[in-house]
Write a protein that holds these residues in place. Structure first.
Motif, short mmCIF file in Angstrom:
data_model
loop_
_atom_site.label_atom_id
_atom_site.label_comp_id
_atom_site.label_asym_id
_atom_site.label_seq_id
_atom_site.Cartn_x
_atom_site.Cartn_y
_atom_site.Cartn_z
N ILE A 77 39.94 49.36 43.84
CA ILE A 77 38.96 48.29 43.93
C ILE A 77 37.91 48.55 42.85
CG2 ILE A 77 37.24 47.16 45.40
CD1 ILE A 77 38.80 48.20 47.83
N SER A 80 33.55 45.30 40.26
CA SER A 80 33.39 43.85 40.39
C SER A 80 33.87 43.32 41.74
CB SER A 80 34.19 43.15 39.28
OG SER A 80 35.58 43.43 39.41
N GLU A 82 37.06 43.18 42.41
CA GLU A 82 38.45 42.80 42.18
C GLU A 82 39.38 43.98 42.46
OE1 GLU A 82 38.31 39.67 38.53
OE2 GLU A 82 37.49 41.66 38.11
N HIS A 84 42.72 46.07 41.24
CA HIS A 84 43.52 46.38 40.05
C HIS A 84 44.71 47.23 40.47
CE1 HIS A 84 44.17 49.11 36.38
NE2 HIS A 84 44.79 47.97 36.13
N GLY A 135 47.42 39.12 46.07
CA GLY A 135 47.50 38.44 44.79
C GLY A 135 48.87 38.59 44.18
N THR A 148 45.00 42.40 37.70
CA THR A 148 43.70 42.41 38.36
C THR A 148 43.53 41.09 39.12
OG1 THR A 148 42.75 43.83 36.65
CG2 THR A 148 41.21 42.61 38.04
N PHE A 149 43.14 41.19 40.39
CA PHE A 149 43.03 40.01 41.25
C PHE A 149 41.61 39.85 41.80
CE2 PHE A 149 47.09 42.19 42.51
CZ PHE A 149 47.95 41.40 41.76
N SER A 150 41.18 38.61 41.93
CA SER A 150 40.03 38.30 42.76
C SER A 150 40.53 38.12 44.18
CB SER A 150 39.34 37.01 42.28
OG SER A 150 38.80 37.18 40.99
N VAL A 151 39.90 38.78 45.12
CA VAL A 151 40.42 38.83 46.49
C VAL A 151 39.75 37.78 47.37
CG1 VAL A 151 40.75 40.31 48.51
CG2 VAL A 151 40.88 41.28 46.22
#
Length: 265
Positions: A77, A80, A82, A84, A135, A148-151
């Protein structure tokens, strides 16, 4: 797929092209997804044969072509917020040589999805199940991925949680991967004032255990990040009103001792 007496889903050896993405699996008596590698199994329809470890080989005569799952070498985590992840599909020696879709899930280990990661490694580690979708991304034709994802806020993640994943190509979806623990790289903020402990200790000199180091009713974070006032001086402009009173009660400027320029502070 919840509470089955066997795996969540069994893909028979003769089946190819079965796509299983975006699903949730929990409390099944076996892996969430089981690619049955033995044509004589199951003796009882739907029993499956347990975790099939990665072998780096695509085999059209196997369930979903013997699709290998992703292997997570990095799961973290970021500051940010996000997520990874990075790793490869297949084996380290023989990564899957085509681009496949990687789906990452929050893992829910119920203790009965144990197996190797790569064939012959001698491990017995949890694989899945998949409690919630995190993601998706696509691997390279060299078999690697770095994503890399926004959760979704509805799926809160924290350091110490585990993720699992699948790989989906033209031959179908893999089993769920071995679980990988998320490492939280978010800077610690023990007192919750919006400033990291490191910044309080090394930059601002404020107390990382006290959200209002100068007791002026403004948090250290608000003073530094919003007001621009001194978090170590309750009256930054020396006008005999605390910074908190100026902002919260009087509406005056805590950085200007004569807010209305009338020669009176």
């Amino acid at each position: 797929f919840d509470g089955n007496a066997g795996p969540g889903v069994v893909v028979q050896q003769s089946a190819v092209g079965v796509m299983l993405t975006g699903n949730a699996f929990a409390n099944n008596a076996g892996p969430g997804i089981d690619l049955d590698s033995n044509g004589l199994d199951p003796f009882v329809f739907g029993a499956g044969d347990g975790v099939t470890a990665n072998d780096g080989v695509q085999a059209p005569n196997q369930a979903n072509g013997g699709a290998d799952y992703p292997v997570f070498q990095v799961a973290e985590i970021l500051a940010s917020g996000e997520v990874h992840v990075a790793g490869y599909v297949g084996t380290a020696a023989a990564p899957t040589p085509v681009a496949v879709d990687i789906d990452v899930y929050l893992a829910s280990d119920d203790g009965d999805g144990l197996g190797e990661i790569e064939q012959g490694d001698g491990l017995s580690v949890p694989h899945g199940e998949a409690a919630g979708w995190v993601g998706a991304c696509t691997s390279t034709i060299a078999g690697s991925f770095d994503c890399t994802f926004s959760v979704d806020p509805a799926l809160p993640l924290a350091g110490g949680d585990f993720v699992t994943g699948t790989a989906t190509g033209t031959l179908g979806t893999s089993e769920l991967s071995a679980n990988a623990e998320l490492v939280d790289l978010t800077p610690a903020d023990t007192d919750g004032d919006g400033l990291s402990d490191d910044d309080e200790n090394n930059i601002y000199g404020t107390d990382p255990l006290n959200p209002d180091s100068d007791n002026d009713d403004l948090s250290d974070g608000e003073e530094v990040l919003v007001q621009g006032t001194d978090p170590l001086d309750a009256d930054s402009d020396n006008d005999l009103l605390t910074d908190g009173d100026e902002v919260l009660i009087h509406g005056t400027n805590p950085l200007d001792r004569d807010t209305d320029d009338d020669q009176l502070n």
